[in-house]
Design an enzyme around this catalytic site. Structure first.
Site, PDB file in Angstrom:
ATOM      1  N   GLY A   1      -3.245  -5.512  -5.334  1.00 30.34           N
ATOM      2  CA  GLY A   1      -3.796  -6.785  -4.907  1.00 30.34           C
ATOM      3  C   GLY A   1      -3.808  -6.951  -3.406  1.00 30.34           C
ATOM      4  O   GLY A   1      -3.384  -6.079  -2.641  1.00 30.34           O
TER       5      GLY A   1
ATOM      6  N   THR B   1       0.824  -1.209   0.000  1.00 28.02           N
ATOM      7  CA  THR B   1       0.000   0.000   0.000  1.00 28.02           C
ATOM      8  C   THR B   1       0.858   1.258   0.000  1.00 28.02           C
ATOM      9  O   THR B   1       0.585   2.213  -0.737  1.00 28.02           O
ATOM     10  CB  THR B   1      -0.954  -0.003   1.202  1.00 28.02           C
ATOM     11  OG1 THR B   1      -1.831  -1.141   1.103  1.00 28.02           O
ATOM     12  CG2 THR B   1      -1.791   1.270   1.239  1.00 28.02           C
ATOM     13  N   VAL B   2       1.911   1.276   0.808  1.00 30.62           N
ATOM     14  CA  VAL B   2       2.779   2.448   0.847  1.00 30.62           C
ATOM     15  C   VAL B   2       3.534   2.595  -0.474  1.00 30.62           C
ATOM     16  O   VAL B   2       3.721   3.712  -0.973  1.00 30.62           O
ATOM     17  CB  VAL B   2       3.750   2.358   2.039  1.00 30.62           C
ATOM     18  CG1 VAL B   2       4.690   3.549   2.056  1.00 30.62           C
ATOM     19  CG2 VAL B   2       2.971   2.318   3.353  1.00 30.62           C
TER      20      VAL B   2
ATOM     21  N   LYS C   1      -8.622  -1.085  -5.572  1.00 30.36           N
ATOM     22  CA  LYS C   1      -8.423  -2.202  -4.649  1.00 30.36           C
ATOM     23  C   LYS C   1      -9.533  -3.214  -4.922  1.00 30.36           C
ATOM     24  O   LYS C   1     -10.694  -2.984  -4.580  1.00 30.36           O
ATOM     25  CB  LYS C   1      -8.493  -1.712  -3.200  1.00 30.36           C
ATOM     26  CG  LYS C   1      -8.200  -2.801  -2.167  1.00 30.36           C
ATOM     27  CD  LYS C   1      -6.741  -3.138  -2.106  1.00 30.36           C
ATOM     28  CE  LYS C   1      -6.439  -4.130  -0.983  1.00 30.36           C
ATOM     29  NZ  LYS C   1      -5.005  -4.445  -0.870  1.00 30.36           N
TER      30      LYS C   1
END
Length: 239
Positions: free
Chosen positions: A110, A16-17, A37
């Site tokens: 993912g 995510t980062v 997402k």
């Protein structure tokens, strides 16, 4: 690159980062960005999901989530246990393609690794990448054990004739140990793809303004940044 699929060697590796860093660099370059997402698990309806976190860190991006399940499990398992409809690779590809019509870049993040199942039929993020004919960015951890998982993912992508754009280390430690330092040289070898960045540990806790200002220094030019793999690797493995 219109659509980029972002996967990891597993969970909690910094996907995510890393997605937020790629988005921030693109936004800073004047590109319109959407993050998709497909399935968010382990988050209650009122809580922020991964796509929301990307938007918080990166700034003006379109955040979209297709399905949300309360238990922190693989999407297919979480869907079955919750009684909610699963998401399918075809739905994800269709949603990404629609976002691509109105955005310069679509990032599909993912859940877990490449072959985590979306549905009872065994549909995965790899199937979505195939339907989109999109390159895949692999996020890997820095330390011991990452080489095996990275090579397995790379081999699976090659077997499916999917393009591995490169590898980003999702959480580079402040004080890397010997394994992490050596992995800088070994990761691109086992992946048969370039090392495209190293996001510092704790980057997600930065103030969004600082995150956006620094993101370009974590990513290689192929992802819009200025990070140099040769210089970083030479410094990292020097005695």
């Amino acid at each position: 690159m219109k659509v980029l699929v972002i996967t990891g060697t597993g969970t909690e590796v910094g996907k995510t980062v890393t997605t937020a860093a790629v988005a921030a660099v693109a936004v800073a370059a004047g590109r319109s960005v959407a993050v998709l997402k497909p399935a968010q698990t382990g988050v209650r309806p009122e809580e922020r999901g991964d796509a929301d976190e990307v938007a918080r860190l990166a700034g003006a991006v379109t955040a979209r989530e297709l399905a949300r399940y309360p238990e922190p499990l693989a999407p297919g398992t979480a869907a079955r246990r919750s009684g909610l409809a699963p998401v399918h690779p075809e739905e994800v590809a269709e949603a990404a393609a629609k976002l691509a019509v109105e955005h310069d870049l679509v990032l599909v993040e993912g859940a877990g690794g490449l072959l985590v199942r979306f549905d009872e039929a065994g549909g995965t993020l790899a199937d979505t990448a195939r339907l989109l004919a999109a390159p895949v960015l692999l996020v890997a951890p820095a330390g011991l054990g990452t080489l095996n998982a990275t090579e397995l993912t790379s081999r699976e992508l090659a077997a499916r004739e999917l393009e591995l754009a490169g590898v980003v280390i999702g959480s580079w430690p402040d004080a890397p140990d010997l394994a992490a330092r050596c992995n800088l040289a070994d990761l691109p070898v086992v992946a048969n793809a370039p090392l495209l960045g190293a996001v510092p540990a704790g980057a997600g806790a930065m103030a969004p303004r600082d995150f956006r200002a620094r993101a370009g220094g974590w990513l290689a030019p192929a992802l819009g940044g200025v990070w140099d793999a040769v210089s970083f690797t030479t410094a990292g493995i020097a005695p």
